[in-house]
Design an enzyme around this catalytic site. Structure first.
Site, short mmCIF file in Angstrom:
data_model
loop_
_atom_site.label_atom_id
_atom_site.label_comp_id
_atom_site.label_asym_id
_atom_site.label_seq_id
_atom_site.Cartn_x
_atom_site.Cartn_y
_atom_site.Cartn_z
CB SER A 92 -80.78 -44.55 -23.01
OG SER A 92 -81.74 -45.30 -22.33
CD GLN B 79 -77.18 -51.00 -22.32
OE1 GLN B 79 -77.97 -50.19 -21.84
NE2 GLN B 79 -76.69 -52.02 -21.64
N GLY B 80 -76.86 -50.72 -27.38
CA GLY B 80 -77.81 -51.45 -28.21
C GLY B 80 -77.95 -52.89 -27.75
CE1 TYR B 81 -74.97 -54.54 -24.31
CE2 TYR B 81 -75.92 -55.63 -22.41
CZ TYR B 81 -74.81 -55.21 -23.10
OH TYR B 81 -73.57 -55.45 -22.60
CB SER B 82 -83.65 -53.82 -25.19
OG SER B 82 -83.18 -53.76 -23.89
CD GLU C 64 -90.54 -57.49 -11.32
OE1 GLU C 64 -89.82 -56.90 -12.14
OE2 GLU C 64 -91.44 -56.91 -10.66
CB SER D 281 -87.22 -55.80 -14.47
OG SER D 281 -87.24 -57.20 -14.34
CD GLU E 122 -77.47 -50.97 -18.04
OE1 GLU E 122 -77.15 -51.99 -18.66
OE2 GLU E 122 -78.47 -50.27 -18.32
C1 FAD Z 1 -85.68 -45.67 -19.39
C2 FAD Z 1 -85.17 -46.91 -20.04
C3 FAD Z 1 -83.94 -46.86 -20.66
C4 FAD Z 1 -83.46 -47.98 -21.32
N1 FAD Z 1 -82.27 -47.89 -21.94
C5 FAD Z 1 -81.84 -48.93 -22.68
C6 FAD Z 1 -80.67 -48.83 -23.46
O1 FAD Z 1 -80.05 -47.77 -23.48
N2 FAD Z 1 -80.29 -49.86 -24.18
C7 FAD Z 1 -80.95 -51.04 -24.15
O2 FAD Z 1 -80.52 -51.97 -24.82
N3 FAD Z 1 -82.07 -51.20 -23.43
C8 FAD Z 1 -82.54 -50.16 -22.70
N4 FAD Z 1 -83.68 -50.29 -21.98
C9 FAD Z 1 -84.42 -51.54 -22.06
C10 FAD Z 1 -84.43 -52.35 -20.79
O3 FAD Z 1 -83.22 -53.00 -20.63
C11 FAD Z 1 -85.60 -53.31 -20.89
O4 FAD Z 1 -86.79 -52.57 -20.85
C12 FAD Z 1 -85.60 -54.32 -19.77
O5 FAD Z 1 -84.55 -55.23 -19.92
C13 FAD Z 1 -86.93 -55.10 -19.69
O6 FAD Z 1 -87.27 -55.65 -20.93
P1 FAD Z 1 -88.73 -55.43 -21.57
O7 FAD Z 1 -88.99 -53.98 -21.56
O8 FAD Z 1 -88.76 -56.14 -22.84
O9 FAD Z 1 -89.72 -56.08 -20.52
P2 FAD Z 1 -90.11 -57.64 -20.40
O10 FAD Z 1 -88.88 -58.45 -20.39
O11 FAD Z 1 -91.14 -57.96 -21.40
O12 FAD Z 1 -90.71 -57.65 -18.92
C14 FAD Z 1 -92.08 -57.32 -18.62
C15 FAD Z 1 -92.33 -57.62 -17.13
O13 FAD Z 1 -92.13 -59.03 -16.89
C16 FAD Z 1 -91.20 -59.24 -15.88
N5 FAD Z 1 -90.42 -60.46 -16.15
C17 FAD Z 1 -89.76 -60.78 -17.28
N6 FAD Z 1 -89.11 -61.95 -17.14
C18 FAD Z 1 -89.34 -62.36 -15.86
C19 FAD Z 1 -88.93 -63.49 -15.09
N7 FAD Z 1 -88.12 -64.43 -15.61
N8 FAD Z 1 -89.37 -63.58 -13.82
C20 FAD Z 1 -90.19 -62.64 -13.28
N9 FAD Z 1 -90.60 -61.57 -13.96
C21 FAD Z 1 -90.18 -61.43 -15.24
C22 FAD Z 1 -90.33 -58.01 -15.90
O14 FAD Z 1 -89.68 -57.83 -14.64
C23 FAD Z 1 -91.33 -56.92 -16.21
O15 FAD Z 1 -91.96 -56.52 -15.01
C24 FAD Z 1 -84.19 -49.19 -21.31
C25 FAD Z 1 -85.42 -49.24 -20.64
C26 FAD Z 1 -85.92 -48.11 -20.03
C27 FAD Z 1 -87.23 -48.20 -19.34
#
Ligand code: FAD
Ligand code: FAD
Lengths: 399, 376
Positions: free
Chosen positions: A165, A130-133, A384, A382, A248
């Site tokens: 992942s 999955q290429g989202y983030s 939140e 997350s 998902e």
């Molecule tokens: C084990 C693992 C596997 C993953 N696998 C994939 C994958 O296969 N493909 C993919 O594309 N992505 C993947 N991800 C990425 C995952 O989707 C992101 O980590 C997630 O969406 C959070 O983005 P971020 O890490 O940039 O955190 P941020 O968005 O920077 O968040 C940091 C903190 O701020 C909080 N926050 C952010 N916005 C708000 C808001 N509006 N209100 C309140 N709190 C907020 C968050 O809840 C978090 O606690 C994976 C992540 C992990 C940990």
């Protein structure tokens, strides 16, 4: 005998005859099969089991038979799961093909896309990621910047994804890309499928706190994407992408039926662990405070499982569930995380070993599973973000 | 066990909702309280409830009831919970009728159950002797004298004990407080010699009673010394049906609070736009949904007499205690100053929740019991 009863007995007989003995033992993290061209089958039985199940379409029991699936009704699917549970049969294969892109293609894919991609997921031939983030687009996914340009008879993709992942094991990637940089945030995004077997796609594993490297940075450097692999309309990828997120989230919380039951079963049950490591007095765990923690977690878990069942029954009886998948994603992942924290408390320093020599299998597996569980409330949106969604979509609270 | 209502149950629920909304809104409870009503409920409304068959929902048709099952009773209780309806339904039709149905001999059942269903007989269960729920805690003595059973001692927190015509007394014929063996159920007339009833008005404006028994003669209900066999079943029925009531109350309280978050403005915006409140509301939503599931499961377990009634009753009661407590406390908090006023109804839910919490076992009691039943 009713149709369902005869289905049950036939299923039981078939499983009994075809599931290898070693595939009925509890499964450790490293035993899980994800398929694809890079999969190594350390235990040959795993491949035998996969091929037998795939042959009946039972790796994707509910998908239509024309795409290689099992074509089972939800009642039959439930029976298959029950019977597999009864003999402790492992899920032969799992991964994002089954839990995410497959269901999404069934919803939004063209006939050609379904014919091309689904059978190879069912058979385990192709593995997806999955290429989202992106580095700058996490929770705020729609701010993604990976570019995708029309080059006449194909698309060209440039940019970087992160936290992908299993990218180092995957053959194909489904990804959200920006196709119209001038449009507003949500309107210029498309959903495309990219073959990773090309020079222009490269991956770099990232090491996690658990010591494992289950995910990567993924780079696209003039990568090629065939036009027929655009899912949904151009610039309308956000809709497709959101649907995939729902699949998902259901699978993370174990709602989709295809998900593994009891994610942490291999780590034992909390009450038994408590008795073993803390002891018991008059049949009660010998620490009132820890016993209370165990009880709260177990009782919440039971209430949660009942709610999953209720949601399935509500959708079967015609209505759409009155609550969102976000409930399951949020509550399920928080519950799982808490369960592991309690297990750490129960096992004391035996739960915090790092080297595998001084600690038994369960103990060293726990340390790593505990660390990995922290991702459950981050990945896939997350906690939140799930609470934001519930507040907005379910409760109708204002922005 | 199904976790969705069937069509008949849904119809009953809709009818109950309408009835409660129109005939016993919260304003009725306030009026009963302010008028210092003797009974603590409205007799005409009770007659209408009886007319609808509610007093006999769980009583088999052979004994003049509807035989509609516990899920049916549960949905009625839930709707009563939404409007904080005051009525003898729980004490009489759930606890009292339960004791007779599960403990009574044929003669007692034939005589008493039709009278419960027809509304002419009000019952109460006199169990507790301390401020904490204790199913086997009775010390109160019972002795056999001639053909009758004579009880002496005092009971607390007898729900609707001030209006009951007959009281089922949990007394002890052998052993000591805490023993499961040796409990005996005795049925006494509230007007019998030696019964002294003191009404206790509780914080939720509902009623219970402290009752003194001084050499009161009554008749045996069930087997001597084996009262716990009946009591266990009846208490589980009571816990599950009370959980149903609590489910209604907490949903109403939660919905009102969410509504308030949308309309109350501070800092130029609706307070529901503040994330500090949004997240708490969303977390409560999850707890509410889980609560619905455990109540439905426990009700179907009663209807199917399944083996796990006991553990499901503790699962349900513990969860509903906690969730009603949470939702009603947050309800008051999120309403700010107005939530503290008597004029505004939100505080009524908090008062009711706490009384329900302590009736038939608080969460500590039920978590402990759940653990014991599960073998840890
Ligand atoms: C084990 C693992 C596997 C993953 N696998 C994939 C994958 O296969 N493909 C993919 O594309 N992505 C993947 N991800 C990425 C995952 O989707 C992101 O980590 C997630 O969406 C959070 O983005 P971020 O890490 O940039 O955190 P941020 O968005 O920077 O968040 C940091 C903190 O701020 C909080 N926050 C952010 N916005 C708000 C808001 N509006 N209100 C309140 N709190 C907020 C968050 O809840 C978090 O606690 C994976 C992540 C992990 C940990
Ligand atoms: C017993 C009592 C005595 C009092 N005595 C006095 C007195 O002597 N003199 C006097 O002047 N006042 C008095 N007050 C009023 C008191 O100061 C207010 O009730 C208080 O400031 C809250 O305001 P409110 O009631 O309008 O609630 P609101 O401001 O409407 O708040 C409702 C809810 O929204 C929350 N909320 C509001 N804004 C935000 C935000 N930005 N972020 C997150 N959450 C938010 C609040 O925390 C609360 O939960 C008294 C109140 C009480 C209950």
């Amino acid at each position: 005998m009713s149709d369902l009863e005869s289905f049950r007995s036939a299923t039981r007989d078939w499983l009994e005859a075809n599931c290898p003995a070693s595939m009925r033992l509890p499964e450790r993290e490293e035993d899980m099969i994800g398929g694809g061209t890079r999969q190594v089958y350390r235990n040959p039985d795993a491949k035998v089991w996969l091929d037998k199940m795939a042959g009946r379409g039972w790796t994707a029991p509910a998908w239509p038979t024309e795409y290689g699936g099992g074509g089972l009704s939800s009642a039959e699917h439930g029976i298959l799961q029950d019977e597999m549970m009864n003999i402790g049969a492992r899920t032969p294969i799992s991964g994002m093909g089954f839990s995410m892109i497959g269901p999404t293609l069934l919803d939004y894919g063209t006939e050609e896309q379904k014919q091309t991609h689904l059978p190879k997921i069912v058979s385990g031939e192709i593995r997806w990621c999955q290429g989202y983030s992106e580095p700058g687009a996490g929770s705020d996914l729609a701010s993604l910047q990976t570019r995708c340009e029309d080059r006449g008879d194909f698309f060209q993709v440039n940019g970087q994804k992160i936290w992908t992942s299993g990218a180092q094991y995957a053959d194909w990637i489904f990804t959200l890309v920006r196709t119209d940089p001038k449009a507003s945030k949500h309107d210029g995004i498309s959903f495309v499928l990219i073959d990773m077997a090309q020079e222009a796609v490269s991956v770099k594993p990232i090491k996690l706190i658990s010591g494992n490297s289950p995910f990567c940075e993924t780079f696209f450097d003039n990568a090629r994407c065939e036009k027929f692999n655009l899912v949904g309309q151009l610039n309308r990828g956000w809709t497709v992408g959101k649907r995939l997120l729902q699949h998902e989230r259901s699978s993370i919380s174990g709602l989709s039926g295809g998900g593994r039951r009891g994610r942490y079963d291999a780590l034992g049950q909390l009450p038994e662990i408590a008795k073993q490591y803390i002891g018991e007095v008059n049949g009660r765990i010998d620490s009132p405070a820890l016993r209370e923690d165990v009880l709260i977690n177990q009782m919440n878990q039971r209430a949660f499982s009942l709610t999953q069942r209720r949601s399935m029954e509500e959708s079967q009886s015609g209505g759409t569930p009155t609550f969102a998948t976000s409930l399951f994603k949020y509550f399920g992942s928080e519950l799982g995380k808490k369960r592991l924290e309690i297990q750490l408390e129960l096992m004391g320093t035996q739960s915090l070993g790092w080297d595998r020599q001084s600690f038994d299998d369960l103990e060293s597996a726990l340390t790593r599973t505990w660390l990995r569980s922290k991702a459950g409330t981050i990945a896939g949106g997350s906690s939140e973000i799930q609470l934001n969604i519930i507040a907005k979509r379910v409760l109708g609270l204002p922005d | 066990m199904p976790l969705v209502l069937n069509e008949e149950q849904n119809m009953l629920k809709d009818a109950a909702k309408d009835f409660c909304k129109n005939n016993m809104p919260i304003s009725q409870m306030r009026k009963l309280r302010d008028d210092k009503s003797e009974a603590g409920f409205d007799r005409d409304t009770w007659a209408q409830m009886v007319e609808l068959g509610w007093a006999g929902i769980t009583i088999p048709e052979d004994f003049g009831g509807l035989g509609f099952g516990y899920t049916g009773m549960g949905v009625v209780m839930e709707e009563c919970g939404r409007t904080l309806a005051c009525s003898p339904l729980f004490a009489t039709a759930a606890l009292g009728a339960g004791c007779i149905l599960h403990g009574g001999n044929d003669e007692q059942k034939n005589e008493l159950l039709p009278k419960v269903a027809s509304g002419e007989l009000l019952l109460a269960l006199a169990l507790e002797e301390t401020p904490h729920h204790s199913p086997y805690g009775a010390e109160m003595a019972v002795e056999q004298a001639g053909g009758s059973y004579v009880v002496s001692g005092s009971k607390k927190f007898v729900l609707d004990g001030h209006v009951a015509n007959k009281i089922i007394v949990v007394a002890r014929s052998s052993g000591k407080a805490g023993d499961r063996d040796g409990l005996t159920l005795v049925l006494v007339d509230s007007g019998a010699d030696g019964v002294g009833v003191t009404r206790t008005i509780m914080a939720d404006s509902r009623n219970a009673a402290n009752i003194e028994f001084s050499k009161v003669q009554g008749e045996l209900l069930g087997e001597e010394g084996k009262g716990a066999d009946v009591l266990d079943q009846v208490l589980d029925i009571g816990r599950i049906l009370l959980s149903s009531e609590m489910l209604g109350g907490l949903q109403e309280c939660f919905e009102r609070t969410v509504e308030y978050l949308k309309v109350r403005e501070q800092f130029g915006v609706p307070i529901g736009s503040f994330q500090a409140l949004k997240h708490r509301a969303a977390q409560m939503f999850c707890e509410v949904e889980l609560s619905k599931s455990v109540v439905l499961e426990a009700l179907s377990a009663l209807d199917e007499s399944s083996d796990d009634v006991a553990e499901l009753s503790s699962l349900a009661k513990a969860r509903l205690n906690d969730t009603y407590n949470l939702v009603s406390s947050e309800g008051v908090q999120m309403h700010g100053g107005i939530g503290m006023t008597d004029e505004y109804e939100i505080g009524f839910f908090m008062k009711r929740s706490r009384v329900c919490e302590h009736a038939l076992g608080n969460s500590a009691f039920h978590r402990d019991r759940y653990g014991v039943l599960q073998g840890y």
